[in-house]
Scaffold this motif. Sequence first.
Motif, PDB file in Angstrom:
ATOM      1  N   MET A 203       0.835  -1.193   0.000  1.00 49.46           N
ATOM      2  CA  MET A 203       0.000   0.000   0.000  1.00 49.46           C
ATOM      3  C   MET A 203       0.875   1.249   0.000  1.00 49.46           C
ATOM      4  SD  MET A 203      -2.961   0.539  -0.541  1.00 49.46           S
ATOM      5  CE  MET A 203      -4.304  -0.456  -1.096  1.00 49.46           C
ATOM      6  N   SER A 204       1.985   1.208   0.722  1.00 51.26           N
ATOM      7  CA  SER A 204       2.897   2.353   0.747  1.00 51.26           C
ATOM      8  C   SER A 204       3.274   2.772  -0.663  1.00 51.26           C
ATOM      9  CB  SER A 204       4.181   1.992   1.488  1.00 51.26           C
ATOM     10  OG  SER A 204       3.956   1.950   2.854  1.00 51.26           O
ATOM     11  N   THR A 205       3.596   1.773  -1.461  1.00 52.81           N
ATOM     12  CA  THR A 205       4.007   2.072  -2.832  1.00 52.81           C
ATOM     13  C   THR A 205       2.887   2.759  -3.585  1.00 52.81           C
ATOM     14  OG1 THR A 205       5.123  -0.022  -2.644  1.00 52.81           O
ATOM     15  CG2 THR A 205       5.171   1.042  -4.782  1.00 52.81           C
ATOM     16  N   GLY A 206       1.682   2.233  -3.404  1.00 52.34           N
ATOM     17  CA  GLY A 206       0.540   2.823  -4.098  1.00 52.34           C
ATOM     18  C   GLY A 206       0.268   4.237  -3.609  1.00 52.34           C
ATOM     19  N   ILE A 207       0.317   4.424  -2.296  1.00 55.88           N
ATOM     20  CA  ILE A 207       0.040   5.741  -1.735  1.00 55.88           C
ATOM     21  C   ILE A 207       1.111   6.724  -2.172  1.00 55.88           C
ATOM     22  CG2 ILE A 207      -0.138   7.043   0.415  1.00 55.88           C
ATOM     23  CD1 ILE A 207      -1.372   4.457   1.600  1.00 55.88           C
ATOM     24  N   ASN A 208       2.322   6.234  -2.290  1.00 56.81           N
ATOM     25  CA  ASN A 208       3.410   7.064  -2.782  1.00 56.81           C
ATOM     26  C   ASN A 208       3.091   7.592  -4.183  1.00 56.81           C
ATOM     27  OD1 ASN A 208       7.020   6.526  -2.981  1.00 56.81           O
ATOM     28  ND2 ASN A 208       5.797   8.339  -3.151  1.00 56.81           N
ATOM     29  N   ALA A 209       2.620   6.699  -5.034  1.00 59.62           N
ATOM     30  CA  ALA A 209       2.284   7.121  -6.402  1.00 59.62           C
ATOM     31  C   ALA A 209       1.111   8.095  -6.370  1.00 59.62           C
ATOM     32  CB  ALA A 209       1.939   5.916  -7.256  1.00 59.62           C
ATOM     33  N   TRP A 210       0.165   7.825  -5.471  1.00 62.63           N
ATOM     34  CA  TRP A 210      -0.990   8.722  -5.293  1.00 62.63           C
ATOM     35  C   TRP A 210      -0.510  10.112  -4.895  1.00 62.63           C
ATOM     36  CZ3 TRP A 210      -2.408  11.074  -0.619  1.00 62.63           C
ATOM     37  CH2 TRP A 210      -3.665  11.699  -0.600  1.00 62.63           C
ATOM     38  N   TYR A 211       0.449  10.154  -3.967  1.00 59.88           N
ATOM     39  CA  TYR A 211       0.952  11.438  -3.491  1.00 59.88           C
ATOM     40  C   TYR A 211       1.611  12.220  -4.628  1.00 59.88           C
ATOM     41  CZ  TYR A 211       4.002  14.827  -1.284  1.00 59.88           C
ATOM     42  OH  TYR A 211       4.649  15.985  -0.955  1.00 59.88           O
ATOM     43  N   MET A 212       2.436  11.534  -5.417  1.00 58.94           N
ATOM     44  CA  MET A 212       3.134  12.238  -6.491  1.00 58.94           C
ATOM     45  C   MET A 212       2.145  12.837  -7.478  1.00 58.94           C
ATOM     46  SD  MET A 212       6.140   9.472  -7.039  1.00 58.94           S
ATOM     47  CE  MET A 212       7.128  10.293  -8.272  1.00 58.94           C
ATOM     48  N   SER A 213       1.175  12.012  -7.857  1.00 56.81           N
ATOM     49  CA  SER A 213       0.191  12.488  -8.815  1.00 56.81           C
ATOM     50  C   SER A 213      -0.626  13.634  -8.222  1.00 56.81           C
ATOM     51  CB  SER A 213      -0.708  11.318  -9.199  1.00 56.81           C
ATOM     52  OG  SER A 213      -1.700  11.741 -10.068  1.00 56.81           O
ATOM     53  N   ASN A 214      -0.923  13.532  -6.921  1.00 50.04           N
ATOM     54  CA  ASN A 214      -1.710  14.572  -6.274  1.00 50.04           C
ATOM     55  C   ASN A 214      -0.936  15.859  -6.092  1.00 50.04           C
ATOM     56  OD1 ASN A 214      -4.535  13.710  -4.604  1.00 50.04           O
ATOM     57  ND2 ASN A 214      -3.452  12.220  -5.830  1.00 50.04           N
ATOM     58  N   LEU A 215       0.365  15.736  -5.832  1.00 50.92           N
ATOM     59  CA  LEU A 215       1.164  16.952  -5.707  1.00 50.92           C
ATOM     60  C   LEU A 215       1.111  17.703  -7.033  1.00 50.92           C
ATOM     61  CD1 LEU A 215       2.821  18.497  -3.705  1.00 50.92           C
ATOM     62  CD2 LEU A 215       4.866  17.382  -4.563  1.00 50.92           C
ATOM     63  N   ILE A 216       1.105  16.956  -8.116  1.00 49.98           N
ATOM     64  CA  ILE A 216       1.055  17.598  -9.426  1.00 49.98           C
ATOM     65  C   ILE A 216      -0.322  18.220  -9.674  1.00 49.98           C
ATOM     66  CG2 ILE A 216       1.123  17.174 -11.915  1.00 49.98           C
ATOM     67  CD1 ILE A 216       3.277  15.005 -11.229  1.00 49.98           C
ATOM     68  N   TYR A 217      -1.379  17.423  -9.456  1.00 51.27           N
ATOM     69  CA  TYR A 217      -2.704  17.929  -9.808  1.00 51.27           C
ATOM     70  C   TYR A 217      -3.319  18.803  -8.717  1.00 51.27           C
ATOM     71  CZ  TYR A 217      -3.129  15.174 -14.060  1.00 51.27           C
ATOM     72  OH  TYR A 217      -2.960  14.675 -15.317  1.00 51.27           O
ATOM     73  N   PHE A 218      -2.947  18.572  -7.478  1.00 57.87           N
ATOM     74  CA  PHE A 218      -3.572  19.321  -6.399  1.00 57.87           C
ATOM     75  C   PHE A 218      -2.740  20.500  -5.931  1.00 57.87           C
ATOM     76  CE2 PHE A 218      -6.961  16.512  -4.178  1.00 57.87           C
ATOM     77  CZ  PHE A 218      -7.938  17.194  -4.866  1.00 57.87           C
ATOM     78  N   TRP A 219      -1.500  20.600  -6.399  1.00 55.53           N
ATOM     79  CA  TRP A 219      -0.722  21.756  -5.953  1.00 55.53           C
ATOM     80  C   TRP A 219      -0.060  22.480  -7.116  1.00 55.53           C
ATOM     81  CZ3 TRP A 219       3.622  24.617  -5.135  1.00 55.53           C
ATOM     82  CH2 TRP A 219       3.511  25.594  -4.132  1.00 55.53           C
ATOM     83  N   PHE A 220       0.780  21.763  -7.846  1.00 59.20           N
ATOM     84  CA  PHE A 220       1.455  22.426  -8.965  1.00 59.20           C
ATOM     85  C   PHE A 220       0.435  22.996  -9.947  1.00 59.20           C
ATOM     86  CE2 PHE A 220       5.336  19.568  -8.256  1.00 59.20           C
ATOM     87  CZ  PHE A 220       5.912  20.518  -7.439  1.00 59.20           C
ATOM     88  N   ALA A 221      -0.556  22.198 -10.289  1.00 61.70           N
ATOM     89  CA  ALA A 221      -1.535  22.653 -11.278  1.00 61.70           C
ATOM     90  C   ALA A 221      -2.305  23.887 -10.810  1.00 61.70           C
ATOM     91  CB  ALA A 221      -2.475  21.514 -11.649  1.00 61.70           C
ATOM     92  N   PRO A 222      -2.917  23.846  -9.612  1.00 58.91           N
ATOM     93  CA  PRO A 222      -3.683  25.039  -9.235  1.00 58.91           C
ATOM     94  C   PRO A 222      -2.811  26.287  -9.097  1.00 58.91           C
ATOM     95  CG  PRO A 222      -3.709  23.408  -7.461  1.00 58.91           C
ATOM     96  CD  PRO A 222      -3.143  22.741  -8.664  1.00 58.91           C
ATOM     97  N   VAL A 223      -1.606  26.151  -8.574  1.00 57.48           N
ATOM     98  CA  VAL A 223      -0.776  27.347  -8.419  1.00 57.48           C
ATOM     99  C   VAL A 223      -0.421  27.909  -9.792  1.00 57.48           C
ATOM    100  CG1 VAL A 223       1.424  28.234  -7.594  1.00 57.48           C
ATOM    101  CG2 VAL A 223       0.124  26.644  -6.182  1.00 57.48           C
ATOM    102  N   ALA A 224      -0.012  27.017 -10.691  1.00 56.19           N
ATOM    103  CA  ALA A 224       0.373  27.490 -12.022  1.00 56.19           C
ATOM    104  C   ALA A 224      -0.834  28.077 -12.750  1.00 56.19           C
ATOM    105  CB  ALA A 224       0.963  26.336 -12.826  1.00 56.19           C
ATOM    106  N   LEU A 225      -1.993  27.435 -12.616  1.00 55.17           N
ATOM    107  CA  LEU A 225      -3.170  27.947 -13.313  1.00 55.17           C
ATOM    108  C   LEU A 225      -3.656  29.255 -12.701  1.00 55.17           C
ATOM    109  CD1 LEU A 225      -5.173  24.680 -14.098  1.00 55.17           C
ATOM    110  CD2 LEU A 225      -3.792  26.069 -15.636  1.00 55.17           C
ATOM    111  N   ALA A 226      -3.542  29.383 -11.376  1.00 53.61           N
ATOM    112  CA  ALA A 226      -3.916  30.647 -10.745  1.00 53.61           C
ATOM    113  C   ALA A 226      -3.079  31.764 -11.347  1.00 53.61           C
ATOM    114  CB  ALA A 226      -3.693  30.563  -9.230  1.00 53.61           C
TER     115      ALA A 226
END
Lengths: 494, 244
Positions: A203-226
């Motif tokens: 599960m750690s591995t999966g959550i790790n991948a979830w985190y990476m994808s989320n950092l991109i879509y939930f942080w990098f994306a909104p900041v850049a789009l803002a």
Amino acid sequence: MSLDLNQATPEDIRERAAIDRSVRYPVLFFFTSAAAWLFVATLLGFLSGLKLRVPTLWEDCPWLGYSRLFPVHMLALVYGWAMQAGLGVMIWLMARLTRNELKNPVTVIVAGHLWNAGVAVAVITVWAGLGRSMPWLDFPVWVAPLLFIGYLMVTLWLIPMFRARRAGEVYVSEMYLIGAALWFPWIFATANLLVGDEGAATMSTGINAWYMSNLIYFWFAPVALASAYYLVPKIAGRPIHSYPLAQVGFWALAVLAGWTGFQRYVGGPFPAWIPAVSGAASIFIIVAVVAAGANFWFTLRGRQKLWEYSPTLRFTLFGVLMFLAYAVLSGVSSFFSLSQVLQFSHFVVGLDTLAVYGFFSMAAFGAIYYIVPRITGCEWPSPTLIRGHFWFSTYGIGTVVLTMLVGGFAQAGQMNQWDQAFVRSVEVANGWIVGRIVAWLLIAAANLGFFYQLALMFIGRGRRSAGPTLIHAEPGSVGSAEEAVALAGAGGHH
Amino acid sequence: MSDNPDKNLDYEAEGGSVVDVHDAVRREKVLPPTGKEPISFGPLILTALVLILGAGYLGAYSNGFRDDIYVTKYYRPDPRPAGAGGDAAAEKLAWIDQWMKDGKKVYNNCVPCHGPAGAGQPGLFPPLKDSEWVNGGTTRLGAIMLKGISGPFTVNGVGYNNIMAPWDTLGDEKVAQVLTYIRREFGTLKEGEDGIVTTEMVKAAREQFKDRTTPWDEAGLRAIPEDSMLPGAKVDPQTGQPAQ
């Protein structure tokens, strides 16, 4: 009252200047220390590529092993550079959008030091071999609170600012900023609590991948789009095309981002529906990117030429374009037939680099080119260096993405052949690794000019004359990218 | 600082203010409120496409959201080597697997007529799948391969009237590989039979039929006893060495 509605009134200008002054030190602090980390990250990117290509290099030194160089490179790039630059952009944007001065610049600077301390400790511990071997979360779990608290101390100020916003409709950039401010603590805490020694390994591995994808879509994306939603209309001198479209884009991102990530392990040891849901979300989320991209497209229709002159617009739009590329590639590669081949190959590294450098960093550069003259009171010294920054970055990111994509296919083709010795897959990919080395060299070349200019601006030695620094124009010769386009157009007719 | 006229273009004409306003801040346009255009056709179409794609994906891979299904039906792992003993066995291919792999390659020669699954083409080319000739002894098969067939010919009670050219140019090893392949892949083997045809056996067949200059007709082939096997040592499928 001016007849041109786009022209600011004296009151507006005075207010702007006051706001910019209030955020000057924290924002400059974030930008300059981010740039310093970018320098470290670039160097490490180059070294880790070299080490991967020539594994016998520095054989006796564990500090220079790939297993340490690469994670450290990524940490410096993601937390040292990208997120830190993003924090600077967030503060300035929120202050400008809500028309509030920053009341606590000192707290924010303290928080910035805390964040930098966190990044430094993360880098040092992983470099010393204490890493968790979880991409983007390599640092020992006790480092997380440093980053977490540092982050909260910065972004908490955004919320009172937002609440004291001017009346009227909420601008879409504000939504993105508030979203980003709140989503990061959630994903960061979740990932750090669930990943690592305590959690189940799979599960750690999966959550790790979830985190990476989320950092991109939930942080990098909104900041850049803002930032893009603020800067594109400013430079184009016309409103964002469509409010409904912007809303669709925001809500699609908000609803879908949290579901993405597990598709990286399609076919892995999870009940099959988990990666399937993630894969579907990573396809659906393309809608969010298309909505933003289309909105900018329509806003700029007929004024695309501005892109040639305005550094801000050029970097920002390139970033948005790369975001689209990232979203499409990550959506498409969650299809079984592709994922089965690519999932453990260099392709994945290429995709991550595309998101952090090709997309977010480029958008952040765009914002920095806009913001820094306003808070330092001088203009960027050299259009040539800006142009170099853009093109070398473009070549660099192009090289990484192409070689890692093709190399990833080659490598994976061999890896999936069970009657083939594993080393074949390494040999086949080896040639493509050169791409990674070259790319980071190009990116280093690109950024040297950027560091130099930023340092000049920082010590107040930028250009002192009026008029912006535009890419294809004598510095200070025209008042705006729009004028430059008009002039070039007039010249063309003679 | 204020003695540099270029730097601070103070906008306050009335004077009195000491607001330090840099040109960048002055020239900046205001942020206009967002336009109210409806969502236009292009993005709508793209969105629809993405939604259809994503929904199809979810339908195909989610396996009814069951917690006990880990591998979707789209995942087809390569077969592991026979008698797998973990990774050590995987590293080195058993002899018979390699022999079959090579046989499959040689069989590409036969695909145009007999088809990839050995089904043949009705009225033109007979099937190899469960054909009485493939199921039968190896002597007849060796004879067919080396000398070809022409004229009326029955397979499993169905008549054909066509020509198959001889394959003697292939070389003994390749003939042995393709015969092993069709027997093990398409035939039904008798109890205790492993279906393996070795190079040695093909050599023997070449010797046995070396005087024949014309292709077989059906009567000639049926004159060879159905269960007659080519002479040669049986081999161990793991090693390819003669079995004791």
